[in-house]
Scaffold this motif. Structure first.
Motif, mmCIF file in Angstrom:
data_model
loop_
_atom_site.group_PDB
_atom_site.id
_atom_site.type_symbol
_atom_site.label_atom_id
_atom_site.label_comp_id
_atom_site.label_asym_id
_atom_site.label_seq_id
_atom_site.Cartn_x
_atom_site.Cartn_y
_atom_site.Cartn_z
ATOM 1 N N LEU A 107 -1.621 -13.080 -33.971
ATOM 2 C CA LEU A 107 -2.302 -12.937 -32.643
ATOM 3 C C LEU A 107 -3.486 -12.005 -32.936
ATOM 4 C CD1 LEU A 107 -2.747 -13.078 -29.482
ATOM 5 C CD2 LEU A 107 -1.142 -11.073 -29.467
ATOM 6 N N GLY A 108 -4.722 -12.677 -32.716
ATOM 7 C CA GLY A 108 -6.307 -12.087 -32.566
ATOM 8 C C GLY A 108 -6.558 -11.563 -31.283
ATOM 9 N N PHE A 109 -7.138 -10.408 -30.997
ATOM 10 C CA PHE A 109 -7.552 -9.880 -29.597
ATOM 11 C C PHE A 109 -8.749 -8.960 -29.966
ATOM 12 C CE2 PHE A 109 -4.117 -7.479 -31.398
ATOM 13 C CZ PHE A 109 -4.563 -6.241 -31.400
ATOM 14 N N PHE A 110 -9.754 -8.877 -28.880
ATOM 15 C CA PHE A 110 -10.664 -8.027 -29.160
ATOM 16 C C PHE A 110 -10.379 -6.553 -28.580
ATOM 17 C CE2 PHE A 110 -11.020 -10.087 -24.928
ATOM 18 C CZ PHE A 110 -11.203 -8.997 -23.840
ATOM 19 N N ALA A 111 -11.076 -5.762 -28.895
ATOM 20 C CA ALA A 111 -10.691 -4.154 -28.822
ATOM 21 C C ALA A 111 -10.067 -4.032 -27.297
ATOM 22 C CB ALA A 111 -11.492 -3.250 -29.147
ATOM 23 N N SER A 112 -10.921 -4.467 -26.175
ATOM 24 C CA SER A 112 -10.657 -4.058 -24.819
ATOM 25 C C SER A 112 -9.143 -4.522 -24.462
ATOM 26 C CB SER A 112 -11.778 -4.304 -23.886
ATOM 27 O OG SER A 112 -12.641 -3.538 -24.052
#
Length: 335
Positions: A107-112
């Motif tokens: 799983l990849g995700f942006f910081a917020s």
């Protein structure tokens, strides 16, 4: 020697026949083994006779007191037990992998998204599937999508400022990437202490042309949101500091060093919201982030749809929190 060797090579030992020998070893009788296997005694005898013929080796001895295994039969029974255990584990793990009870989710995700959305969804997901392995990769959307397309990621939680889902292209062709809408994340205007709004309601970005700003770095080839919303009003912002860390941004705003645009997902705990006054903003430029989960259409991983369910459920609860925050900000602005 040659005949025995060629016989062994010519016949793959049957797991059913090995199981029959194992049960005879365990029970000490053909009839008891037959009952355990739900076969007739003659069927069990036939299975073992076939094994003996294939291996050209006597495996059991029969006598008035029953049957017992020869040295060769006893050794083969030990192997049979290991094979039976291995087959049982193989069947169980295969079913679990196929049913999404085991496996790996990348799983990849942006910081917020890593502050609340992703951790909460993962918490409920892992409570149902404790044997699943996770590979978690934070990054910007423009970094995550290529990793999704390269099959390194199963899911990428990304955002952009368009209500229309983007297209994904790889190797010169359109890839079958599906975008699953999660929520719309509005930006608020964080105002420094002592700021006096000209009128109630949203703050017009046009009225802040002479103010100092705390802005983000921007991403890929796209300039930061502050630069874009100010440009839409006909001016370039006077940026005092650029940082992608919203805790730094909030600290600088609270110290009176400038204004900032903060997405709802990045506001942190209630204490942070009280420390920095928030206002709605008025701008002709799109200023809300559309958060989506991106997946590949050809990904067979059964964990993907299972995790998406938890992600959607979490996003639904966050949407309600954002609505309450908007109402609170509007109430404070009216006061």
């Amino acid at each position: 020697m040659g005949g025995a060797g060629s016989g062994i090579m010519a016949h793959m030992l049957s797991s059913g026949r090995l199981r029959a020998l194992l049960e005879v070893s365990r029970t000490g009788s053909i009839s008891a083994a037959a009952k355990k296997l739900q076969l007739t005694p003659s069927a069990v005898s036939h299975q073992i006779s076939t094994l003996e013929r294939e291996l050209e080796t006597k495996l059991i001895e029969r006598g008035t007191r029953g049957v017992w295994l020869t040295a060769a039969g006893g050794r083969l029974a030990e192997y049979s037990e290991s094979i039976a255990d291995l087959m049982e584990r193989a069947e169980q793990e295969t079913r679990e992998l196929g049913g999404g009870e085991r496996g790996t989710l990348s799983l990849g995700f942006f910081a917020s998204a890593g502050l609340h959305l992703v951790p909460t969804a993962l918490s409920t997901f892992m409570a149902e599937r404790p044997r699943v392995d996770l590979n978690l990769i934070p990054g910007q959307p423009h970094e995550l999508l290529p990793r999704l397309l390269s099959t390194e990621l199963d899911v990428a939680v990304v955002f952009d400022y368009s209500a229309a889902a983007p297209s994904a292209v790889t190797h010169g062709r359109t890839s079958s990437v599906a975008y699953h809408p999660l929520l719309v994340d509005p930006h608020f205007l964080a105002v420094p202490p002592g700021y006096r709004q000209r009128a109630s309601g949203p703050v017009r970005i046009a009225d802040l042309a002479s103010e100092q700003w705390i802005a983000t770095e921007g991403m890929d080839n796209e300039v930061a949101l502050v630069d874009r919303v100010c440009a839409a009003e006909g001016y370039a912002p006077n940026v005092r500091c650029r940082t992608d860390y919203y805790d730094i941004t909030l600290g600088m705003v609270s110290a009176g060093l400038g204004f900032a645009l903060i997405p709802a997902l990045s506001l942190g705990p209630v204490a942070e919201r009280r420390r920095v006054p928030l206002r709605r903003l008025s701008t002709p430029h799109p200023s809300a982030r559309h958060i989506r989960a991106a997946t590949r259409g050809d990904n067979p991983n059964p964990l993907v749809p299972a995790f998406l369910t938890h992600l959607h459920n979490t996003a639904s609860r966050i949407r309600e929190e954002v609505e309450r925050l908007i109402a609170a900000v509007d109430s404070a602005s009216a006061g």
